[in-house]
Design a protein around this motif. Structure first.
Motif, PDB file in Angstrom:
ATOM      1  N   ASP A   8      44.517  29.144  36.401  1.00  0.00           N
ATOM      2  CA  ASP A   8      44.048  29.919  37.276  1.00  0.00           C
ATOM      3  C   ASP A   8      44.195  30.296  37.616  1.00  0.00           C
ATOM      4  O   ASP A   8      42.922  31.254  37.919  1.00  0.00           O
ATOM      5  CB  ASP A   8      44.519  29.023  38.854  1.00  0.00           C
ATOM      6  CG  ASP A   8      44.054  26.995  39.090  1.00  0.00           C
ATOM      7  OD1 ASP A   8      43.377  26.977  38.125  1.00  0.00           O
ATOM      8  OD2 ASP A   8      44.784  26.431  39.788  1.00  0.00           O
ATOM      9  N   TRP A   9      45.555  31.473  37.308  1.00  0.00           N
ATOM     10  CA  TRP A   9      45.236  32.999  37.553  1.00  0.00           C
ATOM     11  C   TRP A   9      44.596  33.243  36.890  1.00  0.00           C
ATOM     12  O   TRP A   9      43.524  34.740  37.449  1.00  0.00           O
ATOM     13  CB  TRP A   9      47.134  33.216  37.238  1.00  0.00           C
ATOM     14  CG  TRP A   9      47.311  34.405  37.355  1.00  0.00           C
ATOM     15  CD1 TRP A   9      47.253  35.535  38.573  1.00  0.00           C
ATOM     16  CD2 TRP A   9      47.097  35.522  36.700  1.00  0.00           C
ATOM     17  NE1 TRP A   9      47.506  36.618  38.583  1.00  0.00           N
ATOM     18  CE2 TRP A   9      47.248  36.451  37.409  1.00  0.00           C
ATOM     19  CE3 TRP A   9      46.977  35.554  35.306  1.00  0.00           C
ATOM     20  CZ2 TRP A   9      47.531  38.543  36.386  1.00  0.00           C
ATOM     21  CZ3 TRP A   9      47.426  36.528  34.488  1.00  0.00           C
ATOM     22  CH2 TRP A   9      47.551  37.522  35.210  1.00  0.00           C
ATOM     23  N   LYS A  11      42.260  31.857  35.438  1.00  0.00           N
ATOM     24  CA  LYS A  11      40.241  32.111  35.356  1.00  0.00           C
ATOM     25  C   LYS A  11      40.613  32.880  36.258  1.00  0.00           C
ATOM     26  O   LYS A  11      39.247  33.452  36.109  1.00  0.00           O
ATOM     27  CB  LYS A  11      40.300  30.458  35.694  1.00  0.00           C
ATOM     28  CG  LYS A  11      40.431  29.107  34.636  1.00  0.00           C
ATOM     29  CD  LYS A  11      40.142  28.289  35.455  1.00  0.00           C
ATOM     30  CE  LYS A  11      40.226  27.374  33.902  1.00  0.00           C
ATOM     31  NZ  LYS A  11      40.065  25.676  34.825  1.00  0.00           N
ATOM     32  N   ALA A  12      40.761  33.581  37.529  1.00  0.00           N
ATOM     33  CA  ALA A  12      40.553  33.962  38.233  1.00  0.00           C
ATOM     34  C   ALA A  12      40.058  35.537  38.176  1.00  0.00           C
ATOM     35  O   ALA A  12      40.043  36.795  38.051  1.00  0.00           O
ATOM     36  CB  ALA A  12      41.886  34.409  39.342  1.00  0.00           C
ATOM     37  N   LYS A  14      39.939  36.401  34.232  1.00  0.00           N
ATOM     38  CA  LYS A  14      39.220  36.401  33.044  1.00  0.00           C
ATOM     39  C   LYS A  14      38.393  35.769  33.255  1.00  0.00           C
ATOM     40  O   LYS A  14      38.642  34.706  32.254  1.00  0.00           O
ATOM     41  CB  LYS A  14      39.752  36.517  31.783  1.00  0.00           C
ATOM     42  CG  LYS A  14      40.384  38.257  31.952  1.00  0.00           C
ATOM     43  CD  LYS A  14      39.491  38.973  31.596  1.00  0.00           C
ATOM     44  CE  LYS A  14      40.807  40.438  31.114  1.00  0.00           C
ATOM     45  NZ  LYS A  14      40.032  41.754  30.970  1.00  0.00           N
ATOM     46  N   PRO A  15      37.579  35.415  33.821  1.00  0.00           N
ATOM     47  CA  PRO A  15      36.669  33.544  34.490  1.00  0.00           C
ATOM     48  C   PRO A  15      35.601  33.889  32.858  1.00  0.00           C
ATOM     49  O   PRO A  15      35.344  32.236  32.441  1.00  0.00           O
ATOM     50  CB  PRO A  15      35.826  33.742  35.241  1.00  0.00           C
ATOM     51  CG  PRO A  15      35.882  35.569  36.305  1.00  0.00           C
ATOM     52  CD  PRO A  15      36.608  36.652  35.225  1.00  0.00           C
ATOM     53  N   ASN A  16      35.579  34.915  32.537  1.00  0.00           N
ATOM     54  CA  ASN A  16      34.861  34.884  30.908  1.00  0.00           C
ATOM     55  C   ASN A  16      35.743  36.450  30.402  1.00  0.00           C
ATOM     56  O   ASN A  16      34.708  36.575  29.152  1.00  0.00           O
ATOM     57  CB  ASN A  16      33.118  35.042  31.286  1.00  0.00           C
ATOM     58  CG  ASN A  16      32.495  34.309  32.351  1.00  0.00           C
ATOM     59  OD1 ASN A  16      32.459  33.234  31.681  1.00  0.00           O
ATOM     60  ND2 ASN A  16      31.492  34.555  33.505  1.00  0.00           N
ATOM     61  N   ASP A  21      39.572  40.797  25.306  1.00  0.00           N
ATOM     62  CA  ASP A  21      39.751  39.710  25.841  1.00  0.00           C
ATOM     63  C   ASP A  21      41.336  39.063  24.977  1.00  0.00           C
ATOM     64  O   ASP A  21      42.838  38.970  25.430  1.00  0.00           O
ATOM     65  CB  ASP A  21      39.684  38.904  26.669  1.00  0.00           C
ATOM     66  CG  ASP A  21      39.350  40.172  27.959  1.00  0.00           C
ATOM     67  OD1 ASP A  21      39.314  41.403  27.960  1.00  0.00           O
ATOM     68  OD2 ASP A  21      37.791  39.634  28.744  1.00  0.00           O
ATOM     69  N   ASN A 121      40.952  40.835  43.806  1.00  0.00           N
ATOM     70  CA  ASN A 121      40.627  41.342  41.956  1.00  0.00           C
ATOM     71  C   ASN A 121      41.892  41.911  41.550  1.00  0.00           C
ATOM     72  O   ASN A 121      42.958  42.776  42.134  1.00  0.00           O
ATOM     73  CB  ASN A 121      39.444  42.455  42.736  1.00  0.00           C
ATOM     74  CG  ASN A 121      37.983  41.829  43.138  1.00  0.00           C
ATOM     75  OD1 ASN A 121      37.629  40.675  43.168  1.00  0.00           O
ATOM     76  ND2 ASN A 121      38.256  43.244  44.312  1.00  0.00           N
TER      77      ASN A 121
END
Length: 154
Positions: A8-9, A11-12, A14-16, A21, A121
């Motif tokens: 979850d961390w 995903k928050a 680096k969602p894409n 990356d 952010n």
């Protein structure tokens, strides 16, 4: 604490994720291996060299400014196997040392969330790596170190 909370961390943060990356995260993983070697008073320079060699190896292509990274094809299964083995062996090392791995992982995850700014952010450096901002707090891991004879912390 479970792996999903760590995911979850990410995903928050680096969602894409881009190819760059992905390469940056692999490099960060090597940096953590160097930290482990230093903690054990081993030659951490060798692990740091592996991290640096990853970025210049033939397995990845970069353009002249280093902003585009293309990872090789058909390597995912071997990488996944290696990562799973590393997770298992890392937990095994923690178990053998008498560490409360679940509690420590939860503490580290909370610390990682503190790298986000007041608006929730993530803060990045010029290479796209998540860095510590002014709200960052270092995880307090001392309470998760115990002897093999001590009962597990709740």
């Amino acid at each position: 604490m479970n792996i999903e909370k760590v995911i979850d961390w990410f995903k928050a943060a680096k969602p894409n994720p881009t190819e760059k990356d992905k390469a940056t995260q692999i490099g960060a993983h090597f940096e953590e291996v160097a930290e482990m070697m230093a903690a054990l008073s081993c030659n951490s320079a060798q692990a740091e060299q592996i991290s640096q060699e990853f970025y210049v190896c033939d397995a990845i292509d970069k353009n002249s400014d280093g902003k585009f990274v293309e990872l090789p094809e058909n390597w995912e299964i071997d990488l996944l196997d290696s990562l799973c083995d590393q997770i298992v062996t890392a937990i095994g090392v923690g178990y053998m040392m008498g560490f409360d791995m679940a509690g420590a992982l939860q503490e580290v995850n909370l610390s990682n969330w503190s790298k986000f700014d007041e608006n929730g952010n993530p803060i990045f450096n010029e290479n796209g790596k998540i860095v510590k901002g002014e709200n960052y707090f270092k995880p307090d891991l001392k309470k998760f170190v115990r002897s093999n004879d001590a009962p597990a912390a709740e």
